[in-house]
Scaffold this motif. Structure first.
Motif, PDB file in Angstrom:
ATOM      1  N   SER A 180      -2.079 105.486 -49.173  1.00  0.00           N
ATOM      2  CA  SER A 180      -2.061 104.787 -50.594  1.00  0.00           C
ATOM      3  C   SER A 180      -2.646 105.641 -51.575  1.00  0.00           C
ATOM      4  CB  SER A 180      -2.955 103.483 -50.501  1.00  0.00           C
ATOM      5  OG  SER A 180      -3.292 103.018 -51.780  1.00  0.00           O
ATOM      6  N   SER A 232      -6.470  93.056 -55.706  1.00  0.00           N
ATOM      7  CA  SER A 232      -6.314  92.154 -54.590  1.00  0.00           C
ATOM      8  C   SER A 232      -7.608  91.534 -54.546  1.00  0.00           C
ATOM      9  CB  SER A 232      -5.744  93.045 -53.272  1.00  0.00           C
ATOM     10  OG  SER A 232      -6.618  92.679 -52.348  1.00  0.00           O
ATOM     11  N   HIS A 269      -1.733  95.105 -50.138  1.00  0.00           N
ATOM     12  CA  HIS A 269      -0.269  94.453 -50.459  1.00  0.00           C
ATOM     13  C   HIS A 269       0.541  95.855 -50.407  1.00  0.00           C
ATOM     14  CE1 HIS A 269      -1.289  90.272 -51.001  1.00  0.00           C
ATOM     15  NE2 HIS A 269      -2.735  91.032 -51.061  1.00  0.00           N
ATOM     16  N   TYR A 270       0.930  96.238 -49.239  1.00  0.00           N
ATOM     17  CA  TYR A 270       1.886  97.465 -49.203  1.00  0.00           C
ATOM     18  C   TYR A 270       3.277  97.377 -49.289  1.00  0.00           C
ATOM     19  CZ  TYR A 270       3.099 102.130 -47.460  1.00  0.00           C
ATOM     20  OH  TYR A 270       3.678 103.658 -47.541  1.00  0.00           O
ATOM     21  N   ALA A 271       3.681  97.913 -50.361  1.00  0.00           N
ATOM     22  CA  ALA A 271       5.268  97.578 -50.483  1.00  0.00           C
ATOM     23  C   ALA A 271       6.162  98.106 -49.673  1.00  0.00           C
ATOM     24  CB  ALA A 271       5.740  98.210 -52.214  1.00  0.00           C
ATOM     25  N   TYR A 272       7.143  97.406 -49.236  1.00  0.00           N
ATOM     26  CA  TYR A 272       8.265  97.976 -48.544  1.00  0.00           C
ATOM     27  C   TYR A 272       8.578  99.142 -48.973  1.00  0.00           C
ATOM     28  CZ  TYR A 272       9.334  93.688 -46.112  1.00  0.00           C
ATOM     29  OH  TYR A 272       9.398  92.300 -45.270  1.00  0.00           O
ATOM     30  N   ASN A 286      10.392 100.990 -42.894  1.00  0.00           N
ATOM     31  CA  ASN A 286       9.720  99.486 -42.553  1.00  0.00           C
ATOM     32  C   ASN A 286      10.002  98.836 -41.397  1.00  0.00           C
ATOM     33  OD1 ASN A 286       9.566  99.141 -45.493  1.00  0.00           O
ATOM     34  ND2 ASN A 286      11.737  99.257 -45.803  1.00  0.00           N
ATOM     35  N   ARG A 339       8.621  91.355 -50.335  1.00  0.00           N
ATOM     36  CA  ARG A 339       8.848  92.852 -49.939  1.00  0.00           C
ATOM     37  C   ARG A 339       7.711  93.646 -49.679  1.00  0.00           C
ATOM     38  NH1 ARG A 339      13.985  95.198 -50.154  1.00  0.00           N
ATOM     39  NH2 ARG A 339      13.001  97.289 -50.372  1.00  0.00           N
ATOM     40  N   THR A 340       6.569  92.993 -49.098  1.00  0.00           N
ATOM     41  CA  THR A 340       5.385  93.504 -48.796  1.00  0.00           C
ATOM     42  C   THR A 340       4.650  93.274 -47.324  1.00  0.00           C
ATOM     43  OG1 THR A 340       4.116  91.845 -49.874  1.00  0.00           O
ATOM     44  CG2 THR A 340       4.643  93.575 -51.204  1.00  0.00           C
TER      45      THR A 340
END
Ligand SMILES: [Zn+2]
Length: 298
Positions: A68, A79, A85-88, A98, A138-139
């Motif tokens: 990150s 958060s 919260h890790y985006a695709y 993914n 998408r996370t």
């Protein structure tokens, strides 16, 4: 070709052990070079990807690490559930990157989470766990403790569970990241005596954590060795807003062995060694506030 899942798991645990051990030796972080050059059994196994923020070894079924990249101490603090919260990854939601991160969610394989704030410097949290997958947002949700893999729906935790996750994030991510920032700014040396042994250095707060202004930014911290950290907190040693070290009259008058003489008394009136970058130097107002306490106690 995939390696056997038991072999993959053993390798994964070996990498995690090494990462934690190196981080401890280094003072809390690893450098890009050593992460890329890691070898196991004579084989090269880079722990991070050369160019991307996710490392999926070709013969691993699950992701090994994610990075990150943040621009400051607050970047991932927003958060409110203590989870990352890790985006695709861009593109196909079921595509390679993914898919392998999702597999870490399904199998609960431990991964390594790296926080990168300064170029080439990585603060690890390992093991970390993928505890949720939200295709609509998408996370993926990343947690810092295996216990959180047991919560049925991490996307809607109770307040008590959120508090627990927040506390973990503070201990396992934000405090180590503060330490890394301080160690990098001070080149891993005590600001008072210049001791360079990481294992004997702390990232000391000027205004304490409990103070609402006690923010985890470099200007509210100093690298101090264990002795000078405790001496500072117990007001045996003070630091003026002009970056001069003062030793309390009681300590100056005392007599004892070499540690007292060289380690404390000789620090009196020394100039604090501060970071090169002005923004990293101790905040003078914060120092003044702490120095008042020292002057009163002396
Ligand atoms: Zn020191």
């Amino acid at each position: 070709m995939s390696v056997d899942s038991a072999v993959e798991r053993a390798l994964r645990l070996q990498v995690i052990d090494w990462v934690n051990q190196r981080a401890e030796e280094n003072g809390g972080f690893l450098r890009r070079e050593e992460l890329l050059n890691f070898t196991v059994g004579g084989q090269k196994l880079p722990v991070i990807d050369y160019s991307r923020g996710i490392r999926n070894p070709a013969d691993f079924a699950s992701t090994l690490s994610i990075v990150s990249t943040v621009n400051g101490p607050y970047d991932d603090l927003e958060s409110e559930d203590g989870l990352i919260h890790y985006a695709y990854r861009a593109g196909d939601p079921d595509g390679g990157d993914n898919r392998k991160l999702r597999n870490a969610y399904v199998t609960r394989d431990p991964i390594i989470f790296f926080r990168k704030e300064v170029a080439n410097v990585y603060t690890p949290v390992a093991p970390a766990f993928v505890v949720g997958d939200d295709p609509s947002a998408r996370t993926f949700l990343i947690a810092f403790d295996e216990a959180l893999t047991l919560i049925p729906d991490p996307a809607s935790m109770s307040n008590a569970q959120k508090e627990y996750a927040m506390r973990l994030a503070r201990q396992r991510l934000h405090q180590p990241a503060f330490r890394t920032r301080i160690m990098v700014a001070y080149s891993s040396r005590c600001a008072v005596c210049q001791l360079k042994y990481s294992a004997l250095l702390d990232a000391a707060h000027i205004l304490p954590d409990s103070d609402e202004r006690g923010v985890p930014t470099t200007d509210n911290g100093m690298a101090l060795c264990k002795i000078h950290h405790v001496a500072y907190d117990r007001e045996m040693l003070g630091i003026t807003p002009d970056y001069v070290v003062k030793v309390s009259p009681q300590v100056l008058q005392d007599s004892d062995g070499p540690m007292l003489t060289h380690g404390l008394q000789e620090m009196h009136d020394r100039k604090l060694v501060v970071p090169k970058r002005a923004a990293d130097r101790p905040n003078r107002d914060y120092l003044a506030e702490r120095f008042e306490g020292f002057a009163r106690a002396s």
